[in-house]
Design a protein around this motif. Sequence first.
Motif, mmCIF file in Angstrom:
data_model
loop_
_atom_site.group_PDB
_atom_site.id
_atom_site.type_symbol
_atom_site.label_atom_id
_atom_site.label_comp_id
_atom_site.label_asym_id
_atom_site.label_seq_id
_atom_site.Cartn_x
_atom_site.Cartn_y
_atom_site.Cartn_z
ATOM 1 N N MET A 43 -56.245 23.137 19.469
ATOM 2 C CA MET A 43 -57.289 24.041 18.988
ATOM 3 C C MET A 43 -57.660 23.673 17.568
ATOM 4 O O MET A 43 -56.806 23.288 16.774
ATOM 5 C CB MET A 43 -56.818 25.493 19.041
ATOM 6 N N ALA A 44 -58.952 23.811 17.250
ATOM 7 C CA ALA A 44 -59.428 23.563 15.891
ATOM 8 C C ALA A 44 -60.381 24.690 15.498
ATOM 9 O O ALA A 44 -61.133 25.211 16.335
ATOM 10 C CB ALA A 44 -60.143 22.220 15.819
ATOM 11 N N PHE A 45 -60.320 25.040 14.226
ATOM 12 C CA PHE A 45 -61.164 26.107 13.698
ATOM 13 C C PHE A 45 -61.808 25.631 12.409
ATOM 14 O O PHE A 45 -61.205 24.881 11.637
ATOM 15 C CB PHE A 45 -60.340 27.368 13.425
ATOM 16 N N ALA A 46 -63.029 26.072 12.157
ATOM 17 C CA ALA A 46 -63.718 25.733 10.908
ATOM 18 C C ALA A 46 -64.572 26.919 10.490
ATOM 19 O O ALA A 46 -65.227 27.541 11.338
ATOM 20 C CB ALA A 46 -64.589 24.494 11.087
ATOM 21 N N ARG A 47 -64.542 27.214 9.187
ATOM 22 C CA ARG A 47 -65.453 28.230 8.672
ATOM 23 C C ARG A 47 -66.744 27.545 8.259
ATOM 24 O O ARG A 47 -66.757 26.747 7.322
ATOM 25 C CB ARG A 47 -64.843 28.982 7.489
ATOM 26 N N VAL A 48 -67.807 27.836 8.961
ATOM 27 C CA VAL A 48 -69.111 27.228 8.703
ATOM 28 C C VAL A 48 -70.174 28.324 8.773
ATOM 29 O O VAL A 48 -70.084 29.236 9.597
ATOM 30 C CB VAL A 48 -69.438 26.112 9.724
ATOM 31 N N ASN A 49 -71.145 28.251 7.923
ATOM 32 C CA ASN A 49 -72.224 29.241 7.923
ATOM 33 C C ASN A 49 -71.679 30.674 7.866
ATOM 34 O O ASN A 49 -72.240 31.597 8.461
ATOM 35 C CB ASN A 49 -73.126 29.057 9.155
ATOM 36 N N GLY A 50 -70.538 30.847 7.208
ATOM 37 C CA GLY A 50 -69.979 32.174 7.026
ATOM 38 C C GLY A 50 -69.203 32.739 8.195
ATOM 39 O O GLY A 50 -68.840 33.914 8.185
ATOM 40 N N VAL A 51 -68.903 31.926 9.204
ATOM 41 C CA VAL A 51 -68.171 32.409 10.387
ATOM 42 C C VAL A 51 -67.183 31.337 10.831
ATOM 43 O O VAL A 51 -67.451 30.135 10.697
ATOM 44 C CB VAL A 51 -69.156 32.760 11.535
ATOM 45 N N VAL A 52 -66.034 31.757 11.339
ATOM 46 C CA VAL A 52 -65.052 30.805 11.847
ATOM 47 C C VAL A 52 -65.372 30.487 13.302
ATOM 48 O O VAL A 52 -65.444 31.392 14.146
ATOM 49 C CB VAL A 52 -63.627 31.365 11.726
ATOM 50 N N LEU A 53 -65.574 29.200 13.600
ATOM 51 C CA LEU A 53 -65.881 28.749 14.956
ATOM 52 C C LEU A 53 -64.711 27.951 15.527
ATOM 53 O O LEU A 53 -64.185 27.035 14.886
ATOM 54 C CB LEU A 53 -67.136 27.873 14.971
ATOM 55 N N HIS A 54 -64.334 28.316 16.732
ATOM 56 C CA HIS A 54 -63.346 27.560 17.491
ATOM 57 C C HIS A 54 -64.061 26.402 18.170
ATOM 58 O O HIS A 54 -65.131 26.586 18.769
ATOM 59 C CB HIS A 54 -62.707 28.475 18.538
ATOM 60 N N HIS A 55 -63.486 25.203 18.081
ATOM 61 C CA HIS A 55 -64.159 24.032 18.666
ATOM 62 C C HIS A 55 -63.128 22.984 19.055
ATOM 63 O O HIS A 55 -61.953 23.080 18.701
ATOM 64 C CB HIS A 55 -65.163 23.436 17.672
ATOM 65 N N GLU A 56 -63.604 22.004 19.784
ATOM 66 C CA GLU A 56 -62.735 20.919 20.232
ATOM 67 C C GLU A 56 -63.562 19.659 20.346
ATOM 68 O O GLU A 56 -64.709 19.705 20.837
ATOM 69 C CB GLU A 56 -62.105 21.277 21.572
ATOM 70 N N VAL A 57 -63.010 18.535 19.911
ATOM 71 C CA VAL A 57 -63.657 17.235 20.044
ATOM 72 C C VAL A 57 -62.836 16.407 21.023
ATOM 73 O O VAL A 57 -61.617 16.273 20.876
ATOM 74 C CB VAL A 57 -63.768 16.510 18.688
ATOM 75 N N ARG A 58 -63.478 15.883 22.041
ATOM 76 C CA ARG A 58 -62.800 15.094 23.059
ATOM 77 C C ARG A 58 -63.479 13.732 23.190
ATOM 78 O O ARG A 58 -64.592 13.545 22.750
ATOM 79 C CB ARG A 58 -62.850 15.801 24.418
ATOM 80 N N GLY A 59 -62.801 12.828 23.877
ATOM 81 C CA GLY A 59 -63.381 11.525 24.150
ATOM 82 C C GLY A 59 -62.407 10.411 23.856
ATOM 83 O O GLY A 59 -61.268 10.655 23.419
ATOM 84 N N PRO A 60 -62.810 9.155 24.094
ATOM 85 C CA PRO A 60 -61.918 8.020 23.869
ATOM 86 C C PRO A 60 -61.426 7.966 22.429
ATOM 87 O O PRO A 60 -62.178 8.248 21.483
ATOM 88 C CB PRO A 60 -62.805 6.808 24.203
ATOM 89 N N ALA A 61 -60.174 7.584 22.247
ATOM 90 C CA ALA A 61 -59.596 7.518 20.906
ATOM 91 C C ALA A 61 -60.290 6.493 20.030
ATOM 92 O O ALA A 61 -60.319 6.624 18.801
ATOM 93 C CB ALA A 61 -58.110 7.196 21.012
ATOM 94 N N ASP A 62 -60.881 5.453 20.650
ATOM 95 C CA ASP A 62 -61.525 4.402 19.858
ATOM 96 C C ASP A 62 -63.015 4.660 19.653
ATOM 97 O O ASP A 62 -63.733 3.793 19.151
ATOM 98 C CB ASP A 62 -61.327 3.040 20.511
ATOM 99 N N MET A 63 -63.513 5.846 20.012
ATOM 100 C CA MET A 63 -64.920 6.167 19.816
ATOM 101 C C MET A 63 -65.188 6.319 18.322
ATOM 102 O O MET A 63 -64.480 7.063 17.641
ATOM 103 C CB MET A 63 -65.277 7.466 20.540
ATOM 104 N N PRO A 64 -66.193 5.616 17.760
ATOM 105 C CA PRO A 64 -66.473 5.747 16.328
ATOM 106 C C PRO A 64 -66.795 7.187 15.943
ATOM 107 O O PRO A 64 -67.530 7.876 16.660
ATOM 108 C CB PRO A 64 -67.711 4.847 16.135
ATOM 109 N N GLU A 65 -66.225 7.634 14.826
ATOM 110 C CA GLU A 65 -66.437 9.013 14.409
ATOM 111 C C GLU A 65 -67.899 9.301 14.082
ATOM 112 O O GLU A 65 -68.357 10.427 14.190
ATOM 113 C CB GLU A 65 -65.552 9.350 13.205
ATOM 114 N N ASN A 66 -68.615 8.261 13.646
ATOM 115 C CA ASN A 66 -70.029 8.471 13.315
ATOM 116 C C ASN A 66 -70.955 8.094 14.459
ATOM 117 O O ASN A 66 -72.169 8.002 14.277
ATOM 118 C CB ASN A 66 -70.405 7.682 12.056
#
Length: 269
Positions: free
Chosen positions: A1-24
């Motif tokens: 699980m990952a959480f981030a406070r953005v735009n004044g609210v905490v959003l739960h999110h998840e990033v999936r995919g191949p480990a070698d996928m470029p972050e950008n």
Amino acid sequence: MAFARVNGVVLHHEVRGPADMPENGPALVFSNSLGTDFRIWDAVADRLAGNYRLVLYDKRGHGLSEAPPQPYALTDHVDDLAALLDHLGIARAAVVGLSVGGMIAQGLATRRPDLVEALVLCDTAHKIGTDALWNGRIEAVNAKGIASIADGILQRWFTPAYRSSGNADFAGYTAMLTRTPVDGYAGTCAALRDADLTESTRALRLPVLCIVGHQDGSTPPDLVRELAALIDGARFEIIAEAGHLPCIEQPEKTAALIEAFLAETGRWG
């Protein structure tokens, strides 16, 4: 699980995919419907995770994200997603949005066109429902809770075959709906009530696929066809044996349509 406070609210999110996928590199972003969290996309995401960087998140008031006091505006949801993508360093995305998630996707493409390269608009529209419908729903859930209206919603979400007492998954999605925070549910109803994206969506110029379940009782095929007709060059597809949530009832067909569409745009990868 990952959480981030953005735009004044905490959003739960998840990033999936191949480990070698470029972050950008380009991402495939999923935005869920009213009364659900990002787990509705799991079966679709499983079929796509080998080839794409996937971002799934719970919009404000849903899942494990914070539920600020109601009401919300659609722009709140749009700005939340834009801020989350900025936080994750994602500069290019195809956004897959279902129902209100599809309206969030349309709004993001209008407000932050730099972020959005393509849209998959599932079981959604440029305008959903009437003031009377949403005001009645807000009044009901604030007075008696979401369970008081759940049966009618579930009839529009799922085909009769899926709504079986012996279907454990149906019981699980019923719990997902009824356990949504009331502020999140009613607040997002207000966002839907007040949003009319007809003209801004008509102005969109990017690849768009519109998908709808054949038995969708919330945003029927004719309404989604009307949405597709607004957007120059948009494709329209109907998924058989599915209601409002084809990502649940027909994940293989949904994933196949998304993957074929992204390949055909010539702008992805």
